[in-house]
Design a protein around this motif. Structure first.
Motif, PDB file in Angstrom:
ATOM      1  N   UNK A  29       0.837  -1.198   0.000  1.00 24.76           N
ATOM      2  CA  UNK A  29       0.000   0.000   0.000  1.00 24.76           C
ATOM      3  C   UNK A  29       0.878   1.257   0.000  1.00 24.76           C
ATOM      4  N   UNK A  30       0.295   2.412  -0.413  1.00 22.56           N
ATOM      5  CA  UNK A  30       1.066   3.661  -0.373  1.00 22.56           C
ATOM      6  C   UNK A  30       1.689   3.885   0.997  1.00 22.56           C
ATOM      7  N   UNK A  31       2.976   4.168   0.995  1.00 22.18           N
ATOM      8  CA  UNK A  31       3.699   4.374   2.252  1.00 22.18           C
ATOM      9  C   UNK A  31       4.398   3.147   2.768  1.00 22.18           C
ATOM     10  N   UNK A  32       4.039   1.950   2.254  1.00 19.32           N
ATOM     11  CA  UNK A  32       4.699   0.718   2.699  1.00 19.32           C
ATOM     12  C   UNK A  32       6.161   0.701   2.243  1.00 19.32           C
ATOM     13  N   UNK A  33       6.996   0.161   3.088  1.00 17.64           N
ATOM     14  CA  UNK A  33       8.407   0.008   2.748  1.00 17.64           C
ATOM     15  C   UNK A  33       8.631  -1.351   2.092  1.00 17.64           C
ATOM     16  N   UNK A  63       6.254   5.281  -9.240  1.00 17.54           N
ATOM     17  CA  UNK A  63       5.468   4.347  -8.440  1.00 17.54           C
ATOM     18  C   UNK A  63       6.131   4.064  -7.099  1.00 17.54           C
ATOM     19  N   UNK A  64       7.460   4.079  -7.070  1.00 20.01           N
ATOM     20  CA  UNK A  64       8.224   3.904  -5.839  1.00 20.01           C
ATOM     21  C   UNK A  64       9.025   5.164  -5.558  1.00 20.01           C
ATOM     22  N   UNK A  65       9.407   5.319  -4.308  1.00 19.19           N
ATOM     23  CA  UNK A  65      10.228   6.461  -3.915  1.00 19.19           C
ATOM     24  C   UNK A  65      11.316   5.986  -2.968  1.00 19.19           C
ATOM     25  N   UNK A  66      12.561   6.330  -3.277  1.00 20.85           N
ATOM     26  CA  UNK A  66      13.679   5.947  -2.419  1.00 20.85           C
ATOM     27  C   UNK A  66      13.999   7.094  -1.468  1.00 20.85           C
ATOM     28  N   UNK A  67      14.177   6.747  -0.198  1.00 17.14           N
ATOM     29  CA  UNK A  67      14.528   7.739   0.811  1.00 17.14           C
ATOM     30  C   UNK A  67      15.883   7.357   1.387  1.00 17.14           C
ATOM     31  N   UNK A  73      10.035   2.970  -0.758  1.00 18.94           N
ATOM     32  CA  UNK A  73       8.639   2.948  -0.325  1.00 18.94           C
ATOM     33  C   UNK A  73       7.703   3.069  -1.521  1.00 18.94           C
ATOM     34  N   UNK A  74       6.495   2.553  -1.378  1.00 15.28           N
ATOM     35  CA  UNK A  74       5.449   2.784  -2.366  1.00 15.28           C
ATOM     36  C   UNK A  74       5.044   4.247  -2.261  1.00 15.28           C
ATOM     37  N   UNK A  75       5.005   4.934  -3.390  1.00 12.63           N
ATOM     38  CA  UNK A  75       4.709   6.366  -3.377  1.00 12.63           C
ATOM     39  C   UNK A  75       3.330   6.637  -2.804  1.00 12.63           C
ATOM     40  N   UNK A  76       3.238   7.729  -2.067  1.00 11.45           N
ATOM     41  CA  UNK A  76       1.958   8.144  -1.499  1.00 11.45           C
ATOM     42  C   UNK A  76       1.028   8.675  -2.579  1.00 11.45           C
ATOM     43  N   UNK A  77       1.630   9.339  -3.585  1.00  7.79           N
ATOM     44  CA  UNK A  77       0.824   9.891  -4.672  1.00  7.79           C
ATOM     45  C   UNK A  77       0.675   8.866  -5.775  1.00  7.79           C
TER      46      UNK A  77
END
Length: 237
Positions: A29-33, A63-67, A73-77
């Motif tokens: 889900x969005x926000x999941x790592x 679709x994903x975002x690296x921090x 993480x799965x992107x929130x947007x």
């Protein structure tokens, strides 16, 4: 998170497809790592390099975002649901190799020229390092296919144009079918390595015209070898 082992080799597109399916079905889900690369590689039955390439594609598509220091993480947007985009269409196999080659021959010679004009010393050093790794892989009995992908990606990054970088990512994922073990002939390996040397030499010295010409000749040769091999395989069936 459950995953099905991937059967086909060197298919980062399969990693992309499975992660997308997990997101679409709500298992991610969005926000999941995402799990660590090592864990994903074990679950999918592929190398960590393949997982890394798949994550990179999904990150570039939004679709994903690296921090940094935290993970991926799965992107929130809803930045990754770009139905009909070039990457999605190529990954889905909507285009044949002839189509992909035609576009590659329009784009990649100019990318090589831009890399010669715009490439930083670090970018040129990276190209040389990838070339050395490709040569070592071939000398030790490998195909060097993964380094071939890295080489063209690094060349696009050296061009300084982020749009070209994304387009090369899409085209090479569609082109990954031609890097299957069955068409990794010794002839193609040697041709690829020699061509990459010529391109790096031109880029390193800032010779844009020579880089463009070397890339064009490289693509013409690879296209000929691939389709000659495919015709040979079909004739033996």
């Amino acid at each position: 998170m459950e995953a099905m082992p991937i059967q086909r080799k060197t298919m980062s597109g399969e990693v992309v497809s499975q992660i997308k399916e997990m997101i679409e079905r709500g298992r991610l889900r969005p926000g999941d790592r995402l799990p660590a690369e090592r864990k994903l590689a074990e679950q999918f039955g592929v190398s960590r390099t393949t997982v890394r390439e798949g994550i990179k594609i999904l990150s570039e598509s939004g679709l994903l975002a690296s921090r940094q220091g935290a993970g991926t993480f799965v992107s929130e947007r809803d930045g990754g649901s770009r139905e009909g985009s070039l990457i999605e269409a190529v990954l889905a196999g909507n285009y044949g190799l002839h189509d992909v080659f035609e576009v590659r021959k329009m784009l990649e010679p100019e990318i090589a020229a831009l890399a010669a004009r715009n490439g930083s010393p670090d970018a040129k050093t990276r190209l040389e390092a990838i070339l050395m790794e490709q040569e070592q892989a071939i000398l030790t009995g490998g195909t060097g296919a993964g380094f071939d992908h890295q080489f063209h990606q690094a060349l696009a990054e050296a061009s300084g144009n982020p749009v070209l970088r994304e387009m090369v990512t899409a085209l090479h994922e569609g082109f990954s079918r031609s890097r299957a073990e069955g068409v990794q002939s010794s002839q193609r390996q040697k041709a690829s390595l020699a061509a990459h040397r010529a391109i790096v030499e031109a880029v390193k010295h800032g010779h844009a015209m020579q880089a463009e010409r070397a890339m064009r000749e490289h693509l013409d040769e690879v296209e000929r070898i691939i389709f000659d091999n495919q015709r040979g395989i079909l004739s033996r069936r």
